[in-house]
Design a protein around this motif. Structure first.
Motif, PDB file in Angstrom:
ATOM      1  N   TRP A 104       0.820  -1.206   0.000  1.00 45.44           N
ATOM      2  CA  TRP A 104       0.000   0.000   0.000  1.00 45.44           C
ATOM      3  C   TRP A 104       0.858   1.262   0.000  1.00 45.44           C
ATOM      4  CZ3 TRP A 104      -4.489  -0.384  -1.800  1.00 45.44           C
ATOM      5  CH2 TRP A 104      -5.226  -1.564  -1.612  1.00 45.44           C
TER       6      TRP A 104
ATOM      7  N   TYR B 213       1.728   1.528  -3.564  1.00 48.90           N
ATOM      8  CA  TYR B 213       0.522   1.841  -4.330  1.00 48.90           C
ATOM      9  C   TYR B 213       0.207   3.328  -4.270  1.00 48.90           C
ATOM     10  CZ  TYR B 213      -4.443   1.859  -5.639  1.00 48.90           C
ATOM     11  OH  TYR B 213      -5.642   2.130  -6.238  1.00 48.90           O
ATOM     12  N   TRP B 214       0.175   3.884  -3.044  1.00 47.31           N
ATOM     13  CA  TRP B 214      -0.211   5.281  -2.910  1.00 47.31           C
ATOM     14  C   TRP B 214       0.902   6.215  -3.371  1.00 47.31           C
ATOM     15  CZ3 TRP B 214      -4.975   6.241  -2.992  1.00 47.31           C
ATOM     16  CH2 TRP B 214      -5.898   5.390  -2.381  1.00 47.31           C
TER      17      TRP B 214
ATOM     18  N   SER C 190       2.645   5.742  -5.889  1.00 48.12           N
ATOM     19  CA  SER C 190       2.596   5.765  -7.349  1.00 48.12           C
ATOM     20  C   SER C 190       1.496   6.679  -7.874  1.00 48.12           C
ATOM     21  CB  SER C 190       2.367   4.346  -7.891  1.00 48.12           C
ATOM     22  OG  SER C 190       1.027   3.917  -7.675  1.00 48.12           O
ATOM     23  N   LYS C 191       0.620   7.135  -6.987  1.00 44.63           N
ATOM     24  CA  LYS C 191      -0.518   7.950  -7.392  1.00 44.63           C
ATOM     25  C   LYS C 191      -0.177   9.436  -7.359  1.00 44.63           C
ATOM     26  CE  LYS C 191      -3.304   4.420  -7.747  1.00 44.63           C
ATOM     27  NZ  LYS C 191      -3.842   3.983  -9.045  1.00 44.63           N
TER      28      LYS C 191
ATOM     29  N   GLN D   8      -8.473  -7.020 -15.859  1.00 48.76           N
ATOM     30  CA  GLN D   8      -7.461  -7.009 -14.806  1.00 48.76           C
ATOM     31  C   GLN D   8      -6.539  -8.228 -14.936  1.00 48.76           C
ATOM     32  OE1 GLN D   8      -7.394  -4.378 -12.676  1.00 48.76           O
ATOM     33  NE2 GLN D   8      -9.270  -3.540 -13.551  1.00 48.76           N
TER      34      GLN D   8
ATOM     35  N   ASP E 244      -3.231  -6.801 -16.106  1.00 53.13           N
ATOM     36  CA  ASP E 244      -2.601  -6.403 -14.838  1.00 53.13           C
ATOM     37  C   ASP E 244      -2.729  -7.560 -13.855  1.00 53.13           C
ATOM     38  OD1 ASP E 244      -1.426  -5.094 -12.750  1.00 53.13           O
ATOM     39  OD2 ASP E 244      -2.741  -3.337 -12.816  1.00 53.13           O
TER      40      ASP E 244
ATOM     41  N   ASN F  58      -1.974  -7.037 -10.051  1.00 50.40           N
ATOM     42  CA  ASN F  58      -3.055  -6.405  -9.293  1.00 50.40           C
ATOM     43  C   ASN F  58      -4.211  -7.376  -9.093  1.00 50.40           C
ATOM     44  OD1 ASN F  58      -4.460  -3.984  -8.151  1.00 50.40           O
ATOM     45  ND2 ASN F  58      -5.817  -4.344  -9.883  1.00 50.40           N
TER      46      ASN F  58
ATOM     47  N   TRP G 173     -11.622  -0.385 -15.764  1.00 49.65           N
ATOM     48  CA  TRP G 173     -10.489   0.439 -15.348  1.00 49.65           C
ATOM     49  C   TRP G 173      -9.242  -0.430 -15.242  1.00 49.65           C
ATOM     50  CZ3 TRP G 173     -14.406  -0.669 -11.758  1.00 49.65           C
ATOM     51  CH2 TRP G 173     -14.035  -1.487 -10.691  1.00 49.65           C
TER      52      TRP G 173
ATOM     53  N   GLU H  15      -5.353  -0.074 -13.185  1.00 54.28           N
ATOM     54  CA  GLU H  15      -4.467   0.722 -12.342  1.00 54.28           C
ATOM     55  C   GLU H  15      -3.293   1.234 -13.180  1.00 54.28           C
ATOM     56  OE1 GLU H  15      -5.026   1.662  -9.351  1.00 54.28           O
ATOM     57  OE2 GLU H  15      -6.740   0.381  -8.873  1.00 54.28           O
ATOM     58  N   ASN H  16      -2.929   2.506 -12.959  1.00 50.11           N
ATOM     59  CA  ASN H  16      -1.793   3.107 -13.679  1.00 50.11           C
ATOM     60  C   ASN H  16      -1.911   2.860 -15.181  1.00 50.11           C
ATOM     61  OD1 ASN H  16      -0.589   3.959 -11.199  1.00 50.11           O
ATOM     62  ND2 ASN H  16       0.211   1.893 -10.901  1.00 50.11           N
ATOM     63  N   GLU H  17      -3.084   3.179 -15.702  1.00 51.05           N
ATOM     64  CA  GLU H  17      -3.370   2.915 -17.115  1.00 51.05           C
ATOM     65  C   GLU H  17      -2.382   3.599 -18.049  1.00 51.05           C
ATOM     66  OE1 GLU H  17      -6.977   3.792 -20.298  1.00 51.05           O
ATOM     67  OE2 GLU H  17      -7.466   3.503 -18.175  1.00 51.05           O
TER      68      GLU H  17
END
Length: 250
Positions: free
Chosen positions: A11, A14-15, A17-18, A158, A162, A165, A202, A204-206
């Motif tokens: 996490w 993850y955060w 990377s945002k 997904q 990905d 994920n 969706w 993640e990190n498209e």
């Protein structure tokens, strides 16, 4: 812990990377009508969001429904949450923050509403994590849990594009009937256990995906939106979310 499909380091990464996390939460935020109805029908005054960093739903509940809100997560980077609050016209003390491991924490109080959005699917023991929600709930209080439906087309995306994920999610828990049975066994009265949303996709990190993947996703998204305009109903195959709402019997 064997029950975890993620760890704190996951996490943190993850955060980190945002970007653009401090956004203005709109009044029509996802699940806004469902949450508004829960608050109204159950006369909710206090709420806790579990696993909710950076606190989008906590902000929604405070900003639009004027609740006394607590955010609990085992990773909270307070400067991000404080900036989120400021962006939404709230003060730093408008939301109570508890940074702790849910599995090593005994609730210090109980709440009228306990919610999580995208939490329970990261654990292998679904009944255990749901019961940890219920431990925070007052008699007569409302439980509101949402999670993604990776048994739908979105889950295929997904898994295909990905897999790392996808593997962080407990796919078997993405079943409204299973969730309903778990909550009823815990003694709660289930108000709804259903698929939610007509269609969505969706990744993640498209932006980090190849042009081909992004184009394929966009075309599929457009076709799905057209289809569900013509045939507008929730389904296991297309709906992106699952909702479980219940009431703790007094």
């Amino acid at each position: 812990m064997e029950n975890l499909l993620t760890d704190r380091n996951f996490w943190v990464n993850y955060w980190e990377s945002k970007t653009g996390l401090s956004v203005a939460i709109p009044s029509n935020y996802l699940f806004h009508q469902q949450l508004s109805d829960v608050v109204k029908n159950n006369k909710v005054e206090t709420a806790i969001e579990l696993g909710g960093f950076p606190g989008y739903y906590a902000v929604f509940l405070r900003k639009y429904l004027n609740l006394d809100v607590t955010l609990l997560d085992y990773f909270v980077h307070e400067p991000i949450t404080e900036q989120l609050l400021a962006t939404n016209g709230l003060k730093s003390n408008d939301i109570h923050i508890v940074e702790t491991d849910l599995f090593n924490y005994a609730p210090e109080k109980q709440y009228d509403l306990v919610l999580s959005c995208g939490l329970i699917e990261h654990f292998t023991d679904t009944a255990d994590i749901i019961n940890r929600h219920i431990a925070f709930l007052k008699p007569g209080g409302a439980l509101f849990i949402t999670l993604p439906n990776f048994k739908a087309l979105n889950g295929w995306f997904q898994k295909k594009f990905d897999k790392a994920n996808y593997d962080k999610h407990n796919i078997s828990c993405m079943d409204p009937a299973l969730l309903k049975a778990i909550v009823e066994k815990a003694g709660l009265q289930v108000k709804q256990a259903s698929y939610f949303g007509k269609f969505s996709l969706w990744l993640e990190n498209e932006k980090d995906k190849s042009i081909g993947v992004r184009l394929f996703k966009k075309v599929t998204w457009l076709l799905g939106k057209v289809l569900t305009k013509v045939v507008p109903f929730e389904s296991k195959q297309l709906s992106p979310y699952i909702i479980i709402e219940a009431k703790k019997i007094s």
